[in-house]
Design a protein around this motif. Structure first.
Motif, PDB file in Angstrom:
ATOM      1  N   VAL A 539       0.841  -1.189   0.000  1.00 46.79           N
ATOM      2  CA  VAL A 539       0.000   0.000   0.000  1.00 46.79           C
ATOM      3  C   VAL A 539       0.875   1.237   0.000  1.00 46.79           C
ATOM      4  O   VAL A 539       2.034   1.215   0.434  1.00 46.79           O
ATOM      5  N   SER A 540       0.298   2.314  -0.505  1.00 42.29           N
ATOM      6  CA  SER A 540       0.972   3.616  -0.504  1.00 42.29           C
ATOM      7  C   SER A 540       0.415   4.439   0.645  1.00 42.29           C
ATOM      8  O   SER A 540      -0.808   4.581   0.783  1.00 42.29           O
ATOM      9  N   LEU A 541       1.298   4.972   1.487  1.00 45.71           N
ATOM     10  CA  LEU A 541       0.886   5.667   2.716  1.00 45.71           C
ATOM     11  C   LEU A 541       1.537   7.038   2.789  1.00 45.71           C
ATOM     12  O   LEU A 541       2.766   7.151   2.662  1.00 45.71           O
ATOM     13  N   THR A 542       0.723   8.061   2.988  1.00 43.39           N
ATOM     14  CA  THR A 542       1.245   9.417   3.169  1.00 43.39           C
ATOM     15  C   THR A 542       1.325   9.726   4.648  1.00 43.39           C
ATOM     16  O   THR A 542       0.308   9.678   5.362  1.00 43.39           O
ATOM     17  N   LEU A 543       2.524  10.009   5.130  1.00 39.34           N
ATOM     18  CA  LEU A 543       2.746  10.215   6.556  1.00 39.34           C
ATOM     19  C   LEU A 543       2.106  11.507   7.047  1.00 39.34           C
ATOM     20  O   LEU A 543       2.156  12.550   6.384  1.00 39.34           O
ATOM     21  N   GLY A 544       1.493  11.402   8.230  1.00 37.23           N
ATOM     22  CA  GLY A 544       0.939  12.575   8.885  1.00 37.23           C
ATOM     23  C   GLY A 544       1.978  13.253   9.757  1.00 37.23           C
ATOM     24  O   GLY A 544       3.179  12.967   9.678  1.00 37.23           O
ATOM     25  N   GLU A 545       1.508  14.137  10.650  1.00 35.62           N
ATOM     26  CA  GLU A 545       2.413  14.905  11.506  1.00 35.62           C
ATOM     27  C   GLU A 545       1.898  14.890  12.936  1.00 35.62           C
ATOM     28  O   GLU A 545       0.688  14.977  13.179  1.00 35.62           O
ATOM     29  N   GLN A 546       2.806  14.757  13.887  1.00 31.41           N
ATOM     30  CA  GLN A 546       2.456  14.840  15.290  1.00 31.41           C
ATOM     31  C   GLN A 546       3.613  15.456  16.067  1.00 31.41           C
ATOM     32  O   GLN A 546       4.749  15.458  15.602  1.00 31.41           O
ATOM     33  N   LYS A 547       3.300  15.970  17.250  1.00 28.94           N
ATOM     34  CA  LYS A 547       4.331  16.526  18.121  1.00 28.94           C
ATOM     35  C   LYS A 547       5.012  15.402  18.883  1.00 28.94           C
ATOM     36  O   LYS A 547       4.375  14.443  19.304  1.00 28.94           O
ATOM     37  N   SER A 548       6.309  15.509  19.073  1.00 30.27           N
ATOM     38  CA  SER A 548       7.037  14.536  19.875  1.00 30.27           C
ATOM     39  C   SER A 548       6.881  14.871  21.351  1.00 30.27           C
ATOM     40  O   SER A 548       6.477  15.977  21.720  1.00 30.27           O
ATOM     41  N   GLY A 549       7.209  13.935  22.203  1.00 28.74           N
ATOM     42  CA  GLY A 549       7.135  14.175  23.641  1.00 28.74           C
ATOM     43  C   GLY A 549       5.716  14.097  24.155  1.00 28.74           C
ATOM     44  O   GLY A 549       4.787  13.726  23.452  1.00 28.74           O
ATOM     45  N   LYS A 550       5.553  14.445  25.400  1.00 29.49           N
ATOM     46  CA  LYS A 550       4.241  14.390  26.031  1.00 29.49           C
ATOM     47  C   LYS A 550       3.693  15.787  26.259  1.00 29.49           C
ATOM     48  O   LYS A 550       4.435  16.760  26.368  1.00 29.49           O
ATOM     49  N   GLN A 551       2.380  15.867  26.310  1.00 30.48           N
ATOM     50  CA  GLN A 551       1.741  17.155  26.557  1.00 30.48           C
ATOM     51  C   GLN A 551       2.002  17.613  27.987  1.00 30.48           C
ATOM     52  O   GLN A 551       2.200  16.803  28.893  1.00 30.48           O
ATOM     53  N   THR A 552       1.985  18.905  28.179  1.00 25.29           N
ATOM     54  CA  THR A 552       2.196  19.501  29.495  1.00 25.29           C
ATOM     55  C   THR A 552       1.117  20.530  29.770  1.00 25.29           C
ATOM     56  O   THR A 552       0.475  21.035  28.843  1.00 25.29           O
ATOM     57  N   ILE A 553       0.942  20.834  31.037  1.00 24.34           N
ATOM     58  CA  ILE A 553       0.053  21.924  31.444  1.00 24.34           C
ATOM     59  C   ILE A 553       0.899  22.939  32.200  1.00 24.34           C
ATOM     60  O   ILE A 553       1.607  22.585  33.145  1.00 24.34           O
ATOM     61  N   SER A 554       0.833  24.181  31.772  1.00 20.59           N
ATOM     62  CA  SER A 554       1.619  25.238  32.400  1.00 20.59           C
ATOM     63  C   SER A 554       0.763  26.480  32.591  1.00 20.59           C
ATOM     64  O   SER A 554      -0.413  26.491  32.228  1.00 20.59           O
ATOM     65  N   SER A 555       1.364  27.509  33.136  1.00 16.78           N
ATOM     66  CA  SER A 555       0.649  28.758  33.392  1.00 16.78           C
ATOM     67  C   SER A 555       0.559  29.596  32.123  1.00 16.78           C
ATOM     68  O   SER A 555       1.457  29.572  31.282  1.00 16.78           O
ATOM     69  N   VAL A 556      -0.543  30.320  31.983  1.00 18.09           N
ATOM     70  CA  VAL A 556      -0.602  31.336  30.934  1.00 18.09           C
ATOM     71  C   VAL A 556       0.442  32.397  31.238  1.00 18.09           C
ATOM     72  O   VAL A 556       0.983  32.471  32.351  1.00 18.09           O
ATOM     73  N   GLU A 557       0.731  33.238  30.281  1.00 14.37           N
ATOM     74  CA  GLU A 557       1.846  34.179  30.441  1.00 14.37           C
ATOM     75  C   GLU A 557       1.636  35.155  31.598  1.00 14.37           C
ATOM     76  O   GLU A 557       2.530  35.365  32.412  1.00 14.37           O
ATOM     77  N   LYS A 558       0.468  35.739  31.703  1.00 17.06           N
ATOM     78  CA  LYS A 558       0.194  36.698  32.774  1.00 17.06           C
ATOM     79  C   LYS A 558      -1.142  36.356  33.433  1.00 17.06           C
ATOM     80  O   LYS A 558      -2.175  36.941  33.096  1.00 17.06           O
ATOM     81  N   PRO A 559      -1.132  35.403  34.354  1.00 20.73           N
ATOM     82  CA  PRO A 559      -2.401  35.008  34.993  1.00 20.73           C
ATOM     83  C   PRO A 559      -3.002  36.151  35.806  1.00 20.73           C
ATOM     84  O   PRO A 559      -2.294  36.869  36.500  1.00 20.73           O
ATOM     85  N   SER A 560      -4.302  36.268  35.712  1.00 21.56           N
ATOM     86  CA  SER A 560      -5.007  37.317  36.460  1.00 21.56           C
ATOM     87  C   SER A 560      -5.387  36.819  37.845  1.00 21.56           C
ATOM     88  O   SER A 560      -5.311  35.622  38.140  1.00 21.56           O
ATOM     89  N   ARG A 561      -5.801  37.739  38.705  1.00 22.92           N
ATOM     90  CA  ARG A 561      -6.279  37.344  40.035  1.00 22.92           C
ATOM     91  C   ARG A 561      -7.483  36.417  39.913  1.00 22.92           C
ATOM     92  O   ARG A 561      -7.638  35.476  40.695  1.00 22.92           O
ATOM     93  N   ALA A 562      -8.333  36.719  38.937  1.00 25.76           N
ATOM     94  CA  ALA A 562      -9.531  35.892  38.755  1.00 25.76           C
ATOM     95  C   ALA A 562      -9.146  34.465  38.369  1.00 25.76           C
ATOM     96  O   ALA A 562      -9.747  33.492  38.841  1.00 25.76           O
ATOM     97  N   GLN A 563      -8.155  34.308  37.517  1.00 27.72           N
ATOM     98  CA  GLN A 563      -7.712  32.975  37.125  1.00 27.72           C
ATOM     99  C   GLN A 563      -7.105  32.229  38.302  1.00 27.72           C
ATOM    100  O   GLN A 563      -7.339  31.031  38.490  1.00 27.72           O
TER     101      GLN A 563
END
Length: 586
Positions: A539-563
């Motif tokens: 079969v002929s297969l066209t490769l897709g794309e994905q990010k390496s490594g695992k996903q992470t959760i981090s802070s937004v750049e400037k979190p507000s007091r409400a956040q």
């Protein structure tokens, strides 16, 4: 401890010769005036919503009347024997039990111990299901016996007010380690069978911290004494919740490494939460338990998924889990959801009703929704919605507090009951939300969702784009155990069970497959040679794309007091990030 009941149904199990997984069971039923006594062994066990061949372990079944005369009987269903009676009499049923279902957490007997879940061990008669019960064990002299049931006349006997309590109070007897501790004025026991690299003192320390966190969700306890049973063994893993106890099975050498130990304590938290969510309140379709038939409900995602959702929160609040570990777990769940196309096909309501026939595997990943993982994420979305709607005054914890308060067993709760509680808590109708998130397959917008708590989902700085095929190899071979729907391999016509032989005409090995794919880039077309149903094809297969490594959760750049306030109202801790967005080291 409650006062001891006078038993009307007596169970005796002889475990004096346990080496070959065998025991002899005798059950004495009171006098009946019926023309026949129906005797059942459940066809499923609590905590596992799947019909099982439990009665296959029963041999040499006999029945006798009050005078010791043998009574005729017939097998009338897979888990049923019907004993014919000519006159009113008490009946004693005896049988040999082969107990070697350790990994299923049904029963297991060997030279060192016996684990006995009544669903696979002790028959019952519907006529006497609600009568008081006594269980007596005959065991080797160096064994000790433990259960969530009340103690009986001696250390190897227990009492219960009915079969429902017996079936939800497994017994662990044998050679084990035992500890007692208290938390929030409740009594706890830890029983560990098996040798391994666990630290029982650390287990007690962390279970004590965990057990004191129940007040975060509920106002009181449905028990006075709780037993954590642990099997440190080989080839078995998993856990099952019970009325005031749990059985947790882990590989014997999976306690020292921090991540392995975290897996144990998260499991303990999950089962502890089940003491409320499932054992104290559960959906109407499972109330009362019908041990001979399935109990169908569209709300199992609340029973299981919401329990998974709360398990890490309790550990985080208790200081047993770090913020870094908490967010790693959440990121992993989000990433896994993105790799499960079945979420686009099946809703969590449908998955709940379908759980009894769910088989997992490739089909499930592509066409089904998991009540645990997607139920977790649905609970997250519901929690965030309630926090937002009530300006942080109420959360999903309040829903479970009200379920425990107003819909405790023997009542069961319905979809309408949950919606009414949501309206009561928020002041807003959740009919539309329920239709869009529960009754309909949904892919959540995690960027929008987590932004409310000042968080963002992404990848580490070292992540890069890599070519993507969308398959899983089976057992160090080139046979495919999974082909994800709409992934490059799927679109090329590659299917489950195919065996890859070569790429672009050159032989490839299982060990070298991933490296070979990385020789190309996303968008490249490759020729894959494989065996499909023992026939060679290309079969002929066209490769897709994905990010390496695992996903992470981090802070937004400037979190507000409400956040920051949203995050604290959500998981109960102060803002855990430094100004540069990195987690505060603790």
């Amino acid at each position: 401890m409650s006062s001891m009941v006078v038993a009307d149904v007596d169970y005796t199990i002889n475990l004096l010769n346990p080496e070959h997984h065998l025991a002899n069971v005798e059950v004495s039923f009171p006098q009946t005036k019926s023309a026949a006594l129906v005797v059942n062994l459940p066809v499923w066990r609590t905590g596992k919503y799947q019909v099982l061949p439990l009665a296959d372990s029963v041999r040499l079944f006999t029945a006798k009347d009050a005078d010791g005369r043998t009574l005729p009987w017939t097998r009338t269903a897979s888990g049923e024997w019907t004993v014919a009676l000519e006159k009113p009499t008490s009946v004693t049923v005896s049988y040999q039990l082969y107990a070697n279902k350790l990994g299923q957490r049904v029963n297991h007997i060997d030279a060192s111990h016996a684990f006995l879940d009544a669903s696979g061990t002790f028959v019952y008669s519907p006529e006497f299901k609600h009568e008081p019960i006594k269980v007596t064990l005959a065991v080797p002299s160096d064994w000790n016996s433990y259960s969530g049931m009340d103690k009986g006349e001696h250390k190897h006997s227990f009492t219960a007010s009915n079969y429902d309590i017996l079936v939800d109070s497994p017994i662990e007897t044998g050679i084990s380690q035992h500890r007692e501790f208290t938390a929030d004025d409740k009594q706890y026991e830890l029983v560990v069978w098996g040798e391994g690299n666990y630290d029982i003192d650390k287990m007690v320390e962390d279970l004590t911290k965990l057990s004191g966190q129940a007040e975060v969700i509920w106002d009181d306890y449905p028990f006075d004494r709780y037993v954590y049973m642990v099997h440190a063994t080989s080839g078995a893993r998993g856990a099952t919740e019970h009325l005031n106890s749990t059985i947790i099975q882990r590989p014997r050498f999976s306690y020292r490494d921090a991540k392995d130990y975290l897996g144990f304590i998260k499991t303990a938290s999950h089962e502890f939460i089940h003491t409320w969510n499932v054992k104290a309140y559960r959906p109407e379709g499972l109330v009362p338990y019908d041990y001979q038939h399935e109990g169908i409900t569209e709300l199992l995602w609340i029973s299981e998924g919401s329990t998974s959702y709360f398990q890490s929160q309790l550990l985080l609040r208790a200081g047993v889990m770090t913020a870094e570990e908490f967010f790693e777990d959440l990121a992993k769940r989000i990433e896994q959801s993105g790799k499960t196309p079945g979420r686009e096909i099946q809703s969590v309501a449908s998955a709940s009703a379908n759980q009894w026939v769910s088989t997992g595997g490739d089909y499930a990943a592509n066409h089904s929704t998991n009540i645990y993982s997607e139920g977790f994420l649905t609970s997250l979305a519901l929690d965030f919605s309630l926090l937002d709607e009530t300006d942080l005054a109420h959360s999903y914890r309040d829903v479970h507090r009200e379920l425990y308060k107003s819909h405790r067993i023997p009542a069961g709760f319905t979809v309408a009951d949950v919606k009414n509680i949501l309206h009561k808590v928020s002041g807003t109708s959740y009919d539309n939300w329920w239709q869009e998130h529960v009754n309909t397959p949904v892919t959540l917008d995690f960027d929008r969702l987590l932004k409310q708590a000042g968080l963002v989902v992404g990848y580490g700085d070292d992540a890069k784009s890599e070519p993507y095929v969308g398959i899983t190899l089976a057992n160090d071979s080139l046979v495919l155990s999974r082909v994800l729907r709409n992934a490059p391999a799927w679109n090329a016509g590659i299917v489950l069970g195919d065996e890859i032989v070569a790429i672009n005409g050159l032989k490839v090995t299982a060990a070298g497959f991933e490296a070979r794919i990385k020789d190309f880039k996303a968008g490249d077309t490759i020729n894959v040679t494989l065996f499909s149903n023992d026939k060679l094809k290309e079969v002929s297969l066209t490769l897709g794309e994905q990010k390496s490594g695992k996903q992470t959760i981090s802070s937004v750049e400037k979190p507000s007091r409400a956040q920051k306030a949203f995050l604290k109202a959500w998981i109960g801790i102060d803002w855990p990030f430094e100004k540069d967005g990195k987690l505060i080291a603790k």
